[in-house]
Design an enzyme around this catalytic site. Structure first.
Site, short mmCIF file in Angstrom:
data_model
loop_
_atom_site.label_atom_id
_atom_site.label_comp_id
_atom_site.label_asym_id
_atom_site.label_seq_id
_atom_site.Cartn_x
_atom_site.Cartn_y
_atom_site.Cartn_z
N THR A 156 60.87 6.45 47.09
CA THR A 156 61.27 7.42 46.04
C THR A 156 62.32 6.75 45.16
OG1 THR A 156 62.83 8.48 47.56
CG2 THR A 156 60.67 9.50 47.31
N LYS A 182 61.46 4.51 54.30
CA LYS A 182 61.94 4.78 52.95
C LYS A 182 63.22 5.58 53.04
CE LYS A 182 62.18 8.05 50.96
NZ LYS A 182 62.58 9.36 50.41
N THR A 193 67.55 11.07 54.62
CA THR A 193 66.31 11.36 53.87
C THR A 193 65.50 10.18 54.05
OG1 THR A 193 67.23 12.47 52.04
CG2 THR A 193 65.08 11.62 51.70
N GLU A 280 71.77 4.39 47.37
CA GLU A 280 71.86 4.68 45.94
C GLU A 280 73.19 4.15 45.38
OE1 GLU A 280 68.85 8.50 45.80
OE2 GLU A 280 71.00 8.85 45.95
N ASN A 404 72.09 10.28 41.00
CA ASN A 404 71.94 11.64 41.48
C ASN A 404 72.19 12.69 40.43
OD1 ASN A 404 71.12 11.63 44.31
ND2 ASN A 404 72.80 10.17 44.42
N SER A 409 65.99 14.68 42.55
CA SER A 409 65.44 14.27 43.85
C SER A 409 65.38 15.45 44.79
CB SER A 409 66.28 13.15 44.46
OG SER A 409 67.58 13.59 44.74
#
Lengths: 409, 409
Positions: A156, A182, A193, A280, A404, A409
């Site tokens: 993702t 992932k 996640t 991230e 973000n 997301s």
């Protein structure tokens, strides 16, 4: 920009006898990317998993747990990205069941023999028609050599695909382990996640596999954190096809069990660390070791308090050895009887604090030097017991906020 | 850029009979700012406080607690910014004691009659000589009219001084309450990186004052969070000089106690909300109400899980109604038996989710409209009891990262 993370090469990934993977482009969130994966498992494959503890767990998590606990053997997994099918109520459950039913029909199984997985945006209805329409394409693509494409299909906000293979000798035969995962935001144990799928052609009994998957998760995916958010969709599945040709391993005292467990754990730790390296906005990969605690639980509390502190994370982003922030995080970790005068804090090999304050030999140049590295270890020695823990995290940068704030997301 | 926070005006701050304040420029962190405050209290003033629960609590916190629990009445407070005197071991304690002793000598008290407070960078030695040198300057400046200057003297990364006054009639006489506070990062209950000082000329018995300070903190400073980091130095002190002229209030059943408690709580809530409005990098002021829970504790867990989620905070920064992130935070708040199908989620007046998913009437335009406002209320109705909680927080922006990556706080 992932931290010291080299994208895997297709030729490094080994097929696992008894596992086929098929990929399709279903246009779930946007056109032009392969976002649908099916994994087919040979007869007699054993499978066990761990799932998110989030009470708002996604519909596919509920359905997968139901099917796993049912009487029929699991023969296929279906994974979509682009939509989490979480916070979608009863219609989400219906959509997940429908996906399983259609794939089962295609492959000649019962719906309860299929496990569904989803990742992506929360609280949007799953575009189930697009998925079911493209299941035949994914089924036509089934091949043991598709691990590399599968690793890409489940990404993702990941910038690098995560996959790794290992081989180990068990009971005189060579056994293969290949995994993909992932995840890069909303990463926190129990779980991140993240989706993780590890398959081996080793033969492991169902009971032992169920305890093995927990042991492995506790040493890998449950030791990473990016932002402390626990996702609605996390799942880690361990599959053992039994096709390697050795006699089944039925209990943990088997002479080669430790060797197998270690190899599977290595695959899981590698995938877990890849997730943090691709966290991230990450610019630093941070290992936090808490040593000599009374219990593993208190070591974990302190390690995660440090790992979750936005102040610690932003200081590492700035390469600023503002290490008092680590002391503050240790102090609020919730260990009521902690005597801070016994604690030693190290940054890399530099002793920073002891006796409740900065050590007299400390020179800021030393920690400044450590801070320049993209890989940093924080060691906290509690000196009150024998328990130890190690976890991995990353820093908090402008790009975390950017990703973000801009990505739905 | 603080959110809807108008800087206080000097003339709005009322002196409190029995309280004098003196300010000096001690050059603790850098020259050119007034960074040293002393507060002198008239004879018979009662004082009570709440302090950080951080195990790495700062030296002044340890010393202030010792002096408070001693037999001598407290007559003065000394507050410095620029250095937290935290993570400084025994020498930090010595420095805090030395500061008290020198101020006590100047004013004619015993050292145990002085409480020290510090805020600023952690794990740097307190420049105690600079402080003690400038205490005479601060003492010469003592005046009842210095509240406005005092509010400025305690600022660190604050962009706006925080202060407020109220008057209320107790027992037929007018009573004044004036408070100042500081804090904008490392803000989390129990307590925030905050210092709060509220004085009143009301007469309140020592026992009642000690329970009152907790009641007030629980409704104000313990209901705010910026980044979830609990500081080493937090303190909130409530002082009652008894100079207003009414008979002392000795118990909570006094007919005017509730009126007085409400007025003091209003002052504390105003200061607490000012801290959030001036939260590091804040662009949104967010009220989180959790209603119809079984216990206040579970309401708090859910409210703070939402308030601490970096994913929720960045979505609010982006004005993106990515509200599934709120459901995810509710789900991982740690309420094991939570039935998410009974929960209603509101953004402002818009019902977003019920029955475990998005409500059918939901239109994204509606929540998009709410998201444009700088002041937003999230309401979570659990429908499983009668308990309710309200807390206040802010969003997570690029500027939070910038301030904390660039400022050695």
């Amino acid at each position: 920009m992932p931290v010291d993370l080299i994208p895997p090469l297709e030729k490094e990934l080994l097929p696992v006898c008894g596992v086929s993977l098929g990929i399709a482009e279903a246009g779930i969130k946007r056109p032009g990317r392969r976002d649908l994966l099916i994994i087919q498992l040979a007869e007699h494959t054993q499978i066990a998993g761990v799932f998110t503890k989030n009470r708002f767990c996604a519909a596919p998590v509920t359905v997968a747990k139901n099917h796993l606990s049912g009487p029929l053997p699991i023969r296929a997994l279906v994974v979509n990205t682009g939509n989490a099918n979480a916070g979608t109520g009863q219609s989400g459950i219906d959509h997940a069941e429908m996906t399983c039913a259609i794939l089962a029909k295609l492959l000649g199984y019962q719906p309860q023999q299929v496990l569904p997985f989803s990742t992506g945006v929360i609280m949007e209805p799953l575009p189930v028609a697009r998925i079911t329409e493209h299941l035949p394409v994914a089924a036509a693509d089934l091949s043991p050599d598709n691990w590399f494409a599968a690793a890409h299909a489940i990404m993702t906000t990941d910038t690098v695909a995560k996959s790794v293979s290992r081989q180990v000798v068990v009971d005189g035969v060579s056994v293969t382990i290949t995994g993909i995962a992932k995840g890069s935001g909303m990463i926190h144990p129990n779980m991140a996640t993240m989706l993780g799928f590890i398959a081996t052609d080793a033969a492991i009994s169902p009971t032992l596999l169920r305890s093995l998957v927990r042991m492995v998760a506790d040493c890998s995916f449950n030791r990473i954190t990016v932002d402390g958010d626990t996702s609605t969709n996390d799942a880690f599945m361990l599959m053992a096809t039994g096709r390697a040709g050795h006699a089944p391993i039925n209990d943990a005292n088997h002479p080669d069990f430790d060797r197998l467990r270690t190899a599977i754990t290595e695959v899981a730790v590698t995938l877990a660390q890849m997730i943090v390296r691709d966290g991230e906005g990450a610019t630093k990969f941070i290992t936090i070791q808490v040593e000599k605690g009374q219990t593993a639980e208190e070591c974990n509390k302190i390690a995660f308090a440090i790992a979750h502190s936005p102040l610690v994370k932003t200081a590492f982003f700035a390469s600023d050895p503002n290490l008092g922030r680590i002391l503050a995080a240790i102090g609020y970790a919730g260990i009521d009887d902690l005597d801070v005068t016994h604690i030693q804090l190290y940054l890399g090999d530099v002793l920073v604090a002891e006796n409740g304050g900065r050590t007299t030999s400390y020179r800021e140049e030393d920690s400044q030097r450590i801070m320049q590295s993209p890989e940093i270890t924080i060691r906290v020695v509690l000196n009150r017991g024998e328990a130890t823990t190690t976890i991995w995290t990353c820093d908090l940068s402008y790009d975390y906020v950017k990703i973000n704030a801009e990505y739905r997301s």
